[in-house]
Design an enzyme around this catalytic site. Sequence first.
Site, mmCIF file in Angstrom:
data_model
loop_
_atom_site.group_PDB
_atom_site.id
_atom_site.type_symbol
_atom_site.label_atom_id
_atom_site.label_comp_id
_atom_site.label_asym_id
_atom_site.label_seq_id
_atom_site.Cartn_x
_atom_site.Cartn_y
_atom_site.Cartn_z
ATOM 1 N N ASP A 127 0.991 -1.135 -0.172
ATOM 2 C CA ASP A 127 0.152 0.021 -0.019
ATOM 3 C C ASP A 127 0.799 0.891 0.039
ATOM 4 O O ASP A 127 2.106 1.290 0.368
ATOM 5 C CB ASP A 127 -0.465 -0.085 1.337
ATOM 6 C CG ASP A 127 -2.424 1.006 0.668
ATOM 7 O OD1 ASP A 127 -1.980 1.189 0.060
ATOM 8 O OD2 ASP A 127 -3.586 0.169 1.900
ATOM 9 N N ASP A 168 -10.261 2.019 -3.642
ATOM 10 C CA ASP A 168 -10.812 0.998 -2.645
ATOM 11 C C ASP A 168 -12.436 0.951 -2.419
ATOM 12 O O ASP A 168 -13.135 0.533 -1.609
ATOM 13 C CB ASP A 168 -11.090 2.103 -1.195
ATOM 14 C CG ASP A 168 -9.391 2.531 -1.095
ATOM 15 O OD1 ASP A 168 -9.027 1.289 -0.701
ATOM 16 O OD2 ASP A 168 -9.017 2.986 -0.029
#
Length: 707
Positions: free
Chosen positions: A447, A511
Amino acid sequence: MEFVRLDGERLTLVFALEVGGGADLVYLGARLPEGEDLGTLAASGARGRHESQPDVPPVPGLLPEGKAGWSGTPAVRLSERREDSCVQCATDFRLSAWEQYLTELTLTFVDDLLGVDIEHRWWIGASGMVCTEASITNGGGRKLVLDRFSALALPVPRRFTHLTSFTGRWAGEMREHTRPIAPEGFARTSVAGKPGFAGGNWLILEDPASGEVLGAHLAWSGDHDTRIDPDMVGSADGRAVLQMGASWDGGEVDLEHDVSYRTPVAMFALAPDRSTLAQVFHAHARAILPHRDAWAPRKVHLNSWEALGFNLSEEGLMRLADDAAALGIERFVLDDGWFGGRRNDQTSLGDWFVSPDIFPNGLGPLIAHVKSLGMDFGLWVEPEMVSPESDFYRQHRSGALHARDRERPTMRGQLVLHLAHPAVSDAVFRQIDALLREYDIAYLKWDHNRDLFPAKARVGSVRNSQTEGFYDLLDRLRAAHPKVEIESCASGGGRIDYGVLSRVHRVWPSDNNDAIERLRIIPAWSQFLPLEVLGSHVSPSPNPITGRRLAMDFRAKVAVFGHMGVEADPARMTDKERACLAAHIALYKEWRGVLHAGALHRLDHPDPDVTGMMVTHGDKALALVAQTAFSPVFDAAPVRLAGLDPEARYRVTLPEPWPPRARHYLAVPERWRDGLVLSGTALMGQGLALPLTHPETAWLIALEKLS
Ligand code: GLA
């Protein structure tokens, strides 16, 4: 003047080269027949001088500069450091040599006065992708600074009058905007230290008359500069110039004696339509993706993030793993919250050791449990970041990117580590390497949840930049652990590009897992990226980001078109929902061989609320057709399929389960079960009338070519 052609399977580029002068692209289009007279071709596209132009009208060519009166942005800009100032240089680069080798052309330009040379390489890949990269070397004695340098400067054929650009934000990536190229041009520069959500590193030019498209991209995970300078004031020959390159606002490139800088690769493809354009990009991606085992199907994931968030316990995770395995999940991914004192997003990045509070015996028991259920194990990491509230930061405070003597503003409570610094990079490497050595980890979700501000590169060169540091760290870990698959995630689609794609196996497109949003986001990304790299997860209902409730049948069907996963907690689903999800996971497994190797086609439909995609591969094809809003008419227009052989006959079925409400409106269900046999001509011409009246209805359509 010499003319050189580079031929791909379907396209030709013709260069006009004048040693001592410039280099231009005088043809970019469908593959020309052998024997075409290139001089005549160039003459047919040339424009004569007209009023109010310099006496020798400037040709921006492949290395546009301002020297002869061209009004656009130069492809190269240099300054010279003097005593206490920096002065912009007047440049005059001339083609000094060129060399062709098969489908590759290398052009060398020299500015004699400055003693600087530029090497520009153009090549056509087996996929049909045209790639370019450039390097600049200061062979002279001046202290130069490189202010800008494009990897690609493309004189755009005049037929491409329209432009599709992309904008976006967190959870809303890749919004398309199509319009005529504005007379004032187009410019997008990212400043986040990564491509970011704004999508400025992707572009499609279009000829609206024929539908022909040109898709362009910069393969670089740092900042980019994309611009189109039309010949607004008519100073040149009427062509616009498209440029792409890295940008380094906040850092700089010193180009002292004997120093070189090389651009990332820029690429573009030409195609008669959007589907074919996507296929060229996909072929290119498939050629550069890191190698995986010969037949390594993309495993169905269950990711703990939207199931448990930070609410982690060994017992809860083992229970989640049991439930996952019962659905047919093949990889269990432990997301954020497993390390250091990380119980929320404000702490512990940098402390990459297993939290003893959650896992008193390390990750071993959980991984053993996951493996005993037949799944492999994946882990979330964010190696480039550090929380001020962490042991790592307390020990390596100077290792965080910052502006000297200034405040260190955080984002999501975190700072960025200065990876260009070997000591910092080593310290991170050691921690992640130790984890991968100790545990049987098949996959890392990598990430990157923060923009790079206020400082991006403290040292004086982008060669030592954060992006190179990121690539090095990734490359070192991959070399040490070649079997580990990696996903590039940056709060969703914040770092998706072909630079990272040559190093990772999967990207996280957004997301936002809401299936309605995904019906926009996945088709947008899939214009450039094949479905197998696009993580596509079934979210909980209501969706944690949009709050929308959607039926499992709809969520699951949408998730099949990608690299499928589940982000929800099966324990919170009803029995019916679990059964429906398991059935779709089985369908995904049955069809992934087609979806992940085939040719993607967009299915156009007159109703803007209907989205369709289809993949053809060998004798098989699978389509997804989804209706998001209540249809304005009862009988939505039939769905016309694409990419089929018009002469061939196909058996068409609708894989079950069928959408619960719409199934009652299917005219002859038994015939759909047995399969209708129709020609490609009928399927692509008249299409299939499916019940697409209700909002949030999706159908899968399976086709098999009969011999
Ligand atoms: C980012 C990612 C999410 C999740 C969280 C965890 O937002 O994009 O998928 O991993 O971080 O903190």
